[in-house]
Each structure stands twice: as C-alpha cells, then as structure tokens.
Design an enzyme around this catalytic site. Structure first.
Site, PDB file in Angstrom:
ATOM      1  N   ASP A   1      83.520  55.368  51.230  1.00 22.85           N
ATOM      2  CA  ASP A   1      82.559  54.299  51.436  1.00 22.85           C
ATOM      3  C   ASP A   1      81.429  54.693  50.497  1.00 22.85           C
ATOM      4  O   ASP A   1      80.694  55.641  50.792  1.00 22.85           O
ATOM      5  CB  ASP A   1      82.075  54.258  52.883  1.00 22.85           C
ATOM      6  CG  ASP A   1      81.105  53.106  53.098  1.00 22.85           C
ATOM      7  OD1 ASP A   1      80.212  52.925  52.237  1.00 22.85           O
ATOM      8  OD2 ASP A   1      81.223  52.390  54.101  1.00 22.85           O
ATOM      9  N   HIS A   2      81.310  54.018  49.380  1.00 20.47           N
ATOM     10  CA  HIS A   2      80.430  54.565  48.339  1.00 20.47           C
ATOM     11  C   HIS A   2      78.960  54.624  48.790  1.00 20.47           C
ATOM     12  O   HIS A   2      78.163  55.336  48.218  1.00 20.47           O
ATOM     13  CB  HIS A   2      80.607  53.845  46.998  1.00 20.47           C
ATOM     14  CG  HIS A   2      79.914  52.520  46.910  1.00 20.47           C
ATOM     15  ND1 HIS A   2      80.448  51.383  47.431  1.00 20.47           N
ATOM     16  CD2 HIS A   2      78.732  52.156  46.355  1.00 20.47           C
ATOM     17  CE1 HIS A   2      79.629  50.377  47.197  1.00 20.47           C
ATOM     18  NE2 HIS A   2      78.570  50.816  46.541  1.00 20.47           N
TER      19      HIS A   2
ATOM     20  N   HIS B   1      79.788  49.458  54.858  1.00 24.44           N
ATOM     21  CA  HIS B   1      78.472  49.968  54.453  1.00 24.44           C
ATOM     22  C   HIS B   1      77.401  49.771  55.538  1.00 24.44           C
ATOM     23  O   HIS B   1      76.647  50.683  55.841  1.00 24.44           O
ATOM     24  CB  HIS B   1      77.988  49.275  53.176  1.00 24.44           C
ATOM     25  CG  HIS B   1      79.010  49.254  52.081  1.00 24.44           C
ATOM     26  ND1 HIS B   1      79.862  50.295  51.839  1.00 24.44           N
ATOM     27  CD2 HIS B   1      79.311  48.312  51.142  1.00 24.44           C
ATOM     28  CE1 HIS B   1      80.652  49.992  50.804  1.00 24.44           C
ATOM     29  NE2 HIS B   1      80.338  48.796  50.375  1.00 24.44           N
TER      30      HIS B   1
HETATM   31  C1  BG6 Z   1      81.036  46.720  47.472  1.00 25.90           C
HETATM   32  C2  BG6 Z   1      81.282  45.272  47.793  1.00 25.90           C
HETATM   33  O1  BG6 Z   1      81.687  47.548  48.403  1.00 25.90           O
HETATM   34  O2  BG6 Z   1      79.635  46.980  47.501  1.00 25.90           O
HETATM   35  C3  BG6 Z   1      80.532  44.373  46.833  1.00 25.90           C
HETATM   36  O3  BG6 Z   1      82.670  45.006  47.708  1.00 25.90           O
HETATM   37  C4  BG6 Z   1      79.073  44.732  46.804  1.00 25.90           C
HETATM   38  O4  BG6 Z   1      80.698  43.002  47.178  1.00 25.90           O
HETATM   39  C5  BG6 Z   1      78.889  46.226  46.569  1.00 25.90           C
HETATM   40  O5  BG6 Z   1      78.462  43.998  45.744  1.00 25.90           O
HETATM   41  C6  BG6 Z   1      77.439  46.626  46.719  1.00 25.90           C
HETATM   42  O6  BG6 Z   1      77.299  47.941  46.294  1.00 25.90           O
HETATM   43  P1  BG6 Z   1      75.926  48.461  45.667  1.00 25.90           P
HETATM   44  O7  BG6 Z   1      76.148  49.932  45.466  1.00 25.90           O
HETATM   45  O8  BG6 Z   1      75.713  47.705  44.399  1.00 25.90           O
HETATM   46  O9  BG6 Z   1      74.869  48.146  46.679  1.00 25.90           O
END
Ligand code: BG6
Length: 513
Positions: free
Chosen positions: A189-190, A252
């Site tokens: 989960d980045h 997230h």
């Molecule tokens: C991803 C989603 O997991 O996270 C995207 O699939 C979203 O739709 C993105 O735009 C948002 O990530 P960050 O790091 O740009 O906030």
C-alpha cells in the site's frame, strides 16, 4: 525501518514480472536508480525484467534510464546508476506458459554465478491481479518459491488492487500464500511508504505532549482528507469497476485511519504494529441500512475548472460509460467503538478533480471550559489543531491560542508550522524506494497483512452492497469544487464542517474554492 546502506543487505536478484508496464516505468525503475545512486542496494545484486514483448536487454536498459531521468532520479551520466543498469537483464516469457519457468530458473542460477546473488529472490508482480495466482503457482511448482535448506530466501511483492471484494481477494491470497506463505508475501500500500505516515507513529508515541491527550476526552473530531486534482488519467476501464471506495478507501484511507487511531504497539516489529492496526478495523462501527445515508456520501465529478484549465466530466473520460454511476468522491463519518475513541467522529473524504492536491490528518482538540477565555468576548479564539501534513508538504502544524502582542486581552490563533520537505536538501525518499529497500531487508512493517486486507474488504463490501441495493444515482459535483453538497451536510448534522487543506489556509498557493 531504518534506511540501510546497501553493504548491510543480503545479496539478491529482483525479478520484475510486468517489466514493460506503467508501474515499472513510473515507480520501480526510478526508485531503483535512486537507491543505486545512494548506494542503498545490496552489493551483490541484479534485476531481471520479465515481459511478454520481444525486446533486448540493451533496449530495456535505455528505457529504465529514461524512466529514471524523467522522474529526476538520475542524470545522463551517473556511474552508480550505470553500474546497476549493467546488471539489468530482460527475459521474454509468457506468464501462462509453464515451460518458460524452468528457463527463468536456469537464467537466475546463471546470474547467481555471475553476481554472487546466492539464490535469494524477490519476485515483484507488477501485473494485473488475475496473474498473481498463475505466476505464484508456476514458481511454486518449479520449486522457486520456497526458502530452502541452503538458507536462501524467496519473497513475493504484489500491488493493489488486491481483489475487488473480499471473495476475490481471498482467492488471490490463497494462490499467493499457498506458494510463499503469509510471512513472505509483501502487499504494497504505497501510502505506508510515505514519510509522514512513518512519522505519525513517532509523533504520537515519542511526544509526551500528544499521547496523553490522544483520546475522546481531549479530541473532538478527526478529519482525514486526501484530495487529488487529477481525474482518472486514462484508467477508465479499471476505475469503472473500482470507484473511489475500492481505489482509495479500502486501502490508503483505512491505513491512515488505523495509524491515527491505533493503540501503542508492544514493540516496533511488523506484527506488533499490525496487530494494533487490525484492532482498529475490528472496532469500526458497522454501517448498515438504518444509518448509511447519514454516514456515507458519494459523488462523481462533472465538467469544471481545475488548476485554471477546463476539464471534462467523469462520464466523458475515455473508456467510461456515458451513464456511469461510479463514484469519484467518497466522504464517510466513522466511529471507532473502543475505549479510547468512544463518541469521537472520524471524518474521511477523498476525491478526484478537487481544487488542490493534498493529504492531511487533522486532530481537532476540544475547547477549554468557557470560564476564562472561551466566552463571547474572545470569539476569535480558535480550537487547538494538530495537522499531520502528508503531501505535498510533509510536516506538522499546530494551532494554539495566544495573546495578540500589544493588546490587553485580544486572543488570536497562532500557527506553528514545521514543513520538513520545504527546506532545500531535505528530500524524503519516494515511497517505492522505501518499500523496495524494506523488502530487501525482509521488513514487512510497511506492508499490509492478510487480516488487515480482510477486515478492510469486509467493511467496504458492506457499503458497496448498500449502495447497490439502494440504487441511488451518484451525486454530481463540478470538477474543481470540494465535492457534492451532501458531504457538507454529513458534518453539518453534528455542527461540524470540513477544514480546508492548510496549503489553502496558509496561502502557499491560491485558494481553490
Ligand atoms: C492509487 C490510486 O493507489 O493512489 C490512484 O489507484 C490514486 O487512483 C493514487 O491517484 C494516489 O496516490 P498519491 O501517492 O498520488 O496520493
């Protein structure tokens, strides 16, 4: 969770399935280049990019270099990155083809001899989830998934979407854990790789100032807000099936919630932390038929103006149904039914095509009794606010009340803002750098454990089902606004309102409302 210099890492080969895809180009190659230039890769290391297309290793090296340069992670000549690229090899194979896996196995053994990587492997599945089981199964049958008596290790990394509901997630999980076992599955989960999410635990548990107040006696409400200015960015097909609930909330947003609300873990190891996060998910009050209209709001962006440019509405995006009922915005009012949080609302909202890009967690403390200062006369008094700023600015903001200098008794809110990435030279590592380095170290703290995924799906599935049963059309909001009006009503019922991201309030950029 320490940042480790490469010489402390065990040798290994990183095998990327889906090497010609978007994730590899946008995230993995730049992260690897950055790790290489900071000497944070193992000394004995190689990368095998596996893809279906017919390419040579030379072409793939060029692609990797341009991808890293495009993200500013390397320059035209950087000897450390060039050395990494020299160890990047391409292997063409079809993931479904059982016969290709022995070939992969002997290629990896050859590279072990060449680079001294000793049989340790990380398999990064940067592919559509329907291939997770197929690839894991083939690796398993080929004897490539087990740690073995020679004390080598084999780990597998997967990306979201991890299923589209609990049932499909279970199926994916079964394929992976049968081959690798739970301990060696790293589910990304980045958001967990973002610097301020790791910092959140430190801020909470390393400061006497906050932890004693971190409960319903002192906190009136919590807001967790992730706003994006982008639309679906050409991912219409995926997004139509996912929507904001599955794309952002299931993973997230619930991760942000658990880290904000969890109890102090007994230790800082992966399982102790994840045990506490799971307890939060287990304590979430269920959303059911009787209360869901007062607790969940969904919206979809129509045409509007974002960043000064006109943009089309969601239904006019590529590969999106003209009558789509998919949500691009979700707002939730949640309750955590445990001792610490009883009675405190947690407001979550996330959406695309909102006025600014921002992710923040705001803790709004209760007001002092109105005996001395909280009376009529001092109406300018603001609440104490603690804002954890996750992106784009990373830091901590605190709002206190103080006397306006030179006046007799005028009290004004004063703002203390610590922004750690605003100062030159203090660039936080990108999430994927952190996460890749952690897999190499075998530290799964920043990855989701299966029971977290399971509880999160359970919660989200119930909401998805209620929406389906109610069959109400999604509420439209103009692109560039803060979402549907119903989202404001959600808080207004309690006499609350959404707080604007600090970057609007502190005029770091023009207000987008
Ligand atoms: C991803 C989603 O997991 O996270 C995207 O699939 C979203 O739709 C993105 O735009 C948002 O990530 P960050 O790091 O740009 O906030």
């Amino acid at each position: 969770m320490a940042i480790t210099k490469g010489y402390e890492l065990e040798p290994c080969i990183l095998v990327i399935f889906g090497a010609t895809g978007d994730l590899t180009r946008r995230k993995l190659y730049p992260a690897l280049a950055s790790l290489a230039s900071e000497e944070r890769l193992p000394q004995s290391f190689a990368v095998v990019a596996v893809g279906r297309r017919d390419k040579t290793s030379e072409v793939v090296r060029e692609e990797a270099k341009s991808a890293a340069m495009a993200q500013g992670m390397t320059r035209e000549s950087d000897s450390l990155v060039d050395a990494l690229l020299g160890r990047l090899h391409y292997l063409q194979m079809d993931f479904d083809d059982a016969g290709a896996y022995p070939r992969l196995s002997s290629f990896l053994t050859e590279l072990d001899d060449m680079y001294g990587t000793r049989g340790n492997r990380i398999f990064f599945l940067a592919v559509a989830p329907q291939y997770f089981g197929t690839i894991a199964g083939h690796l398993h049958r080929q004897g490539m998934a087990e740690n073995n008596i020679m004390r080598t290790w084999q780990r597998v990394v997967v990306e979201k979407p991890f299923g589209r509901d609990l049932a499909s997630a279970r199926e994916l999980n079964q394929g992976l854990t049968e081959a690798f076992g739970e301990k060696r599955v790293y589910r990304i989960d980045h958001y967990l790789g973002k610097e301020m999410l790791q910092n959140l635990m430190v801020i909470r548990f390393a400061n006497t100032l906050f932890e004693p107040l971190w409960n319903s006696r002192y906190i009136q409400q919590v807001q967790i807000s992730v706003s994006e200015t982008v639309g679906v960015e050409g991912r219409g097909t995926y997004y139509e099936a996912a929507g904001a609930l599955r794309d952002m909330v299931q993973n997230h947003m619930l991760q942000l919630l658990t880290l904000t609300a969890m109890e102090p873990p007994v230790a800082l190891d992966a399982d102790s932390i994840r045990d506490e996060k799971v307890k939060v998910l287990r304590s979430l009050r269920r959303i059911d038929q009787r209360n869901f209209t007062n607790r969940v709001v969904r919206g979809q962006y129509g045409p509007g103006i974002v960043d000064g440019r006109p943009v089309v509405g969601y239904r006019d995006e590529m590969r999106v149904n003209l009558n789509s009922n998919t949500e691009t915005f979700v707002a939730l009012k949640l309750h955590i039914d445990n001792f610490r949080w009883s009675g405190v609302p947690f407001y979550l909202r996330t959406g695309k095509r909102l006025p600014v890009r921002s992710a923040e967690i705001t803790i709004r403390f209760r007001e002092q009794p109105g005996v001395l200062y909280f009376g009529q006369k001092h109406h300018a008094l603001g609440p104490n606010l603690l804002v954890i700023r996750i992106q784009p600015e990373e830091g901590v903001f605190l709002q206190l009340n103080a006397k306006q200098p030179g006046t007799q008794d005028t009290i004004v809110p004063v703002k203390m803002d610590y922004c750690q990435n605003c100062r030159a030279g203090l660039n936080s590592p990108e999430a994927y750098e952190r996460l890749l380095a952690d897999v190499m170290r075998g530290d799964s703290t920043l990855f989701t454990r299966w029971d977290e995924v399971e509880y999160a799906w359970n919660f989200v599935d119930e909401i998805a089902l209620l929406w389906k049963e109610a069959d109400t059309p999604v509420e439209s909001y103009p692109a560039g606004s803060w979402g549907p009006v119903a989202a404001d009503r959600l808080l207004a019922q309690e006499g609350h309102r959404w707080l604007l991201p600090l970057r609007c309030l502190l005029s770091e950029r023009p207000q987008g409302v």
